[in-house]
Design a protein around this motif. Structure first.
Motif, PDB file in Angstrom:
ATOM      1  N   MET A 230     -19.484  77.662 -36.370  1.00 34.87           N
ATOM      2  CA  MET A 230     -18.594  77.228 -37.448  1.00 34.87           C
ATOM      3  C   MET A 230     -19.053  75.885 -37.993  1.00 34.87           C
ATOM      4  O   MET A 230     -19.474  75.018 -37.234  1.00 34.87           O
ATOM      5  CB  MET A 230     -17.162  77.111 -36.930  1.00 34.87           C
ATOM      6  CG  MET A 230     -16.526  78.420 -36.553  1.00 34.87           C
ATOM      7  SD  MET A 230     -16.249  79.462 -38.004  1.00 34.87           S
ATOM      8  CE  MET A 230     -14.984  78.516 -38.839  1.00 34.87           C
ATOM      9  N   PRO A 231     -18.996  75.710 -39.340  1.00 35.68           N
ATOM     10  CA  PRO A 231     -19.393  74.433 -39.930  1.00 35.68           C
ATOM     11  C   PRO A 231     -18.536  73.294 -39.404  1.00 35.68           C
ATOM     12  O   PRO A 231     -17.336  73.447 -39.175  1.00 35.68           O
ATOM     13  CB  PRO A 231     -19.158  74.655 -41.434  1.00 35.68           C
ATOM     14  CG  PRO A 231     -19.180  76.143 -41.618  1.00 35.68           C
ATOM     15  CD  PRO A 231     -18.642  76.713 -40.347  1.00 35.68           C
ATOM     16  N   GLY A 232     -19.160  72.129 -39.205  1.00 38.74           N
ATOM     17  CA  GLY A 232     -18.431  70.961 -38.760  1.00 38.74           C
ATOM     18  C   GLY A 232     -17.506  70.429 -39.838  1.00 38.74           C
ATOM     19  O   GLY A 232     -17.687  70.704 -41.031  1.00 38.74           O
ATOM     20  N   LYS A 233     -16.535  69.630 -39.418  1.00 38.10           N
ATOM     21  CA  LYS A 233     -15.529  69.129 -40.356  1.00 38.10           C
ATOM     22  C   LYS A 233     -16.109  68.127 -41.339  1.00 38.10           C
ATOM     23  O   LYS A 233     -15.508  67.870 -42.389  1.00 38.10           O
ATOM     24  CB  LYS A 233     -14.387  68.470 -39.587  1.00 38.10           C
ATOM     25  CG  LYS A 233     -14.785  67.288 -38.705  1.00 38.10           C
ATOM     26  CD  LYS A 233     -13.604  66.753 -37.914  1.00 38.10           C
ATOM     27  CE  LYS A 233     -13.994  65.626 -36.969  1.00 38.10           C
ATOM     28  NZ  LYS A 233     -14.468  64.437 -37.677  1.00 38.10           N
ATOM     29  N   ASN A 234     -17.277  67.575 -41.044  1.00 37.46           N
ATOM     30  CA  ASN A 234     -17.883  66.581 -41.923  1.00 37.46           C
ATOM     31  C   ASN A 234     -19.082  67.133 -42.690  1.00 37.46           C
ATOM     32  O   ASN A 234     -19.877  66.367 -43.232  1.00 37.46           O
ATOM     33  CB  ASN A 234     -18.324  65.355 -41.110  1.00 37.46           C
ATOM     34  CG  ASN A 234     -17.135  64.601 -40.538  1.00 37.46           C
ATOM     35  OD1 ASN A 234     -16.126  64.425 -41.215  1.00 37.46           O
ATOM     36  ND2 ASN A 234     -17.250  64.175 -39.293  1.00 37.46           N
ATOM     37  N   ARG A 235     -19.182  68.460 -42.743  1.00 31.83           N
ATOM     38  CA  ARG A 235     -20.265  69.078 -43.517  1.00 31.83           C
ATOM     39  C   ARG A 235     -19.788  69.354 -44.942  1.00 31.83           C
ATOM     40  O   ARG A 235     -18.758  69.969 -45.151  1.00 31.83           O
ATOM     41  CB  ARG A 235     -20.740  70.378 -42.884  1.00 31.83           C
ATOM     42  CG  ARG A 235     -21.961  70.967 -43.609  1.00 31.83           C
ATOM     43  CD  ARG A 235     -22.234  72.415 -43.247  1.00 31.83           C
ATOM     44  NE  ARG A 235     -22.428  72.633 -41.816  1.00 31.83           N
ATOM     45  CZ  ARG A 235     -22.760  73.813 -41.295  1.00 31.83           C
ATOM     46  NH1 ARG A 235     -22.896  74.875 -42.107  1.00 31.83           N
ATOM     47  NH2 ARG A 235     -22.904  73.945 -39.989  1.00 31.83           N
ATOM     48  N   HIS A 236     -20.581  68.917 -45.919  1.00 38.43           N
ATOM     49  CA  HIS A 236     -20.257  69.126 -47.325  1.00 38.43           C
ATOM     50  C   HIS A 236     -21.405  69.902 -47.973  1.00 38.43           C
ATOM     51  O   HIS A 236     -22.531  69.407 -48.024  1.00 38.43           O
ATOM     52  CB  HIS A 236     -20.056  67.801 -48.050  1.00 38.43           C
ATOM     53  CG  HIS A 236     -19.077  66.888 -47.373  1.00 38.43           C
ATOM     54  ND1 HIS A 236     -17.721  66.941 -47.625  1.00 38.43           N
ATOM     55  CD2 HIS A 236     -19.263  65.909 -46.443  1.00 38.43           C
ATOM     56  CE1 HIS A 236     -17.109  66.026 -46.889  1.00 38.43           C
ATOM     57  NE2 HIS A 236     -18.023  65.396 -46.164  1.00 38.43           N
ATOM     58  N   VAL A 237     -21.121  71.097 -48.431  1.00 36.39           N
ATOM     59  CA  VAL A 237     -22.126  71.934 -49.084  1.00 36.39           C
ATOM     60  C   VAL A 237     -21.876  71.894 -50.589  1.00 36.39           C
ATOM     61  O   VAL A 237     -20.774  72.208 -51.045  1.00 36.39           O
ATOM     62  CB  VAL A 237     -22.074  73.385 -48.571  1.00 36.39           C
ATOM     63  CG1 VAL A 237     -23.154  74.223 -49.237  1.00 36.39           C
ATOM     64  CG2 VAL A 237     -22.232  73.423 -47.050  1.00 36.39           C
ATOM     65  N   LEU A 238     -22.894  71.505 -51.348  1.00 34.75           N
ATOM     66  CA  LEU A 238     -22.738  71.455 -52.797  1.00 34.75           C
ATOM     67  C   LEU A 238     -22.621  72.876 -53.343  1.00 34.75           C
ATOM     68  O   LEU A 238     -23.453  73.736 -53.047  1.00 34.75           O
ATOM     69  CB  LEU A 238     -23.929  70.756 -53.452  1.00 34.75           C
ATOM     70  CG  LEU A 238     -24.192  69.308 -53.062  1.00 34.75           C
ATOM     71  CD1 LEU A 238     -25.255  68.717 -53.999  1.00 34.75           C
ATOM     72  CD2 LEU A 238     -22.937  68.470 -53.109  1.00 34.75           C
TER      73      LEU A 238
END
Length: 214
Positions: free
Chosen positions: A1-9
């Motif tokens: 699962m993506p981490g809470k601080n990952r931002h994908v444009l």
């Protein structure tokens, strides 16, 4: 699962530029320009929460209240591919010092090996933008992050900017550095047994500097 601080444009311009970068037919000039453009978008998005400080100024017409970026920003490209992102970030932070870190991935073990560091003895920045265009296993980025933390930069003050990352590699980084802020243009699902992102971009350094082996 993506981490809470990952931002994908999620932006059509980013998707279109990245699609062009993926093509085998894209030459080094196109590749460099694409990496630059996506890096600029990453830098703008990753800078949204930077603290501002106000000042009073004067235009030719009237007084105004302006602002400047308060924290001292440093740029840390991972050699050599990170160089392709540096100019874009310097256009946003023209006075930022650039601290090069040299790390290569050993071909058999896929483990990172440090060979160069331009980090000064005393930390003189508040926030570091770590530049790594392609994250495969995440080992190289983790090694660079460890160097920055040992230098004295808290993980919460580091922003990792990535053009393309694998899900496995990003999860590896997030497991080791859960407080790290990651900004990535796109995420691919697969890392091959030889440590390549699939479908990926190919070797980013080779494509940037036109050193692809036939």
């Amino acid at each position: 699962m993506p981490g809470k601080n990952r931002h994908v444009l999620s932006h059509p311009l980013v998707n279109a530029r990245l699609s062009h970068l993926r093509l085998t037919t894209s030459n080094s000039r196109d590749f460099r320009e694409g990496i630059h453009d996506i890096s600029l978008m990453l830098g703008i998005e990753a800078s949204r929460d930077l603290e501002e400080e106000c000042f009073q100024g004067q235009t030719p017409i009237a007084p105004f209240t302006g602002s400047f970026i308060k924290p001292r920003i440093g740029l840390t490209p991972i050699l050599r591919a990170g160089l392709g992102m540096t100019d874009a970030l310097l256009s946003l932070f023209p006075s930022a010092p650039v601290y090069h870190i040299g790390i290569f991935r050993e071909k058999v073990s896929l483990q990172p090996v440090e060979y160069y560091s331009k980090l000064p003895s005393t930390r003189n920045v508040d926030i570091c933008f770590l530049l790594d265009p392609l994250v495969a296993t995440g080992g190289t980025a983790c090694a660079a992050l460890t160097m920055l933390v040992d230098w004295g930069v808290p993980v919460s003050n580091i922003k990792l900017l990535v053009v393309l990352g694998s899900e496995q590699g990003l999860e590896n980084i997030e497991t080791q550095f859960p407080e790290l802020e990651i900004w990535v243009a796109a995420v691919d699902p697969i890392v091959t047994v030889v440590g390549l992102v699939c479908p990926g971009l190919g070797d980013t350094g080779d494509r940037l500097f036109n050193t692809v082996q036939e």
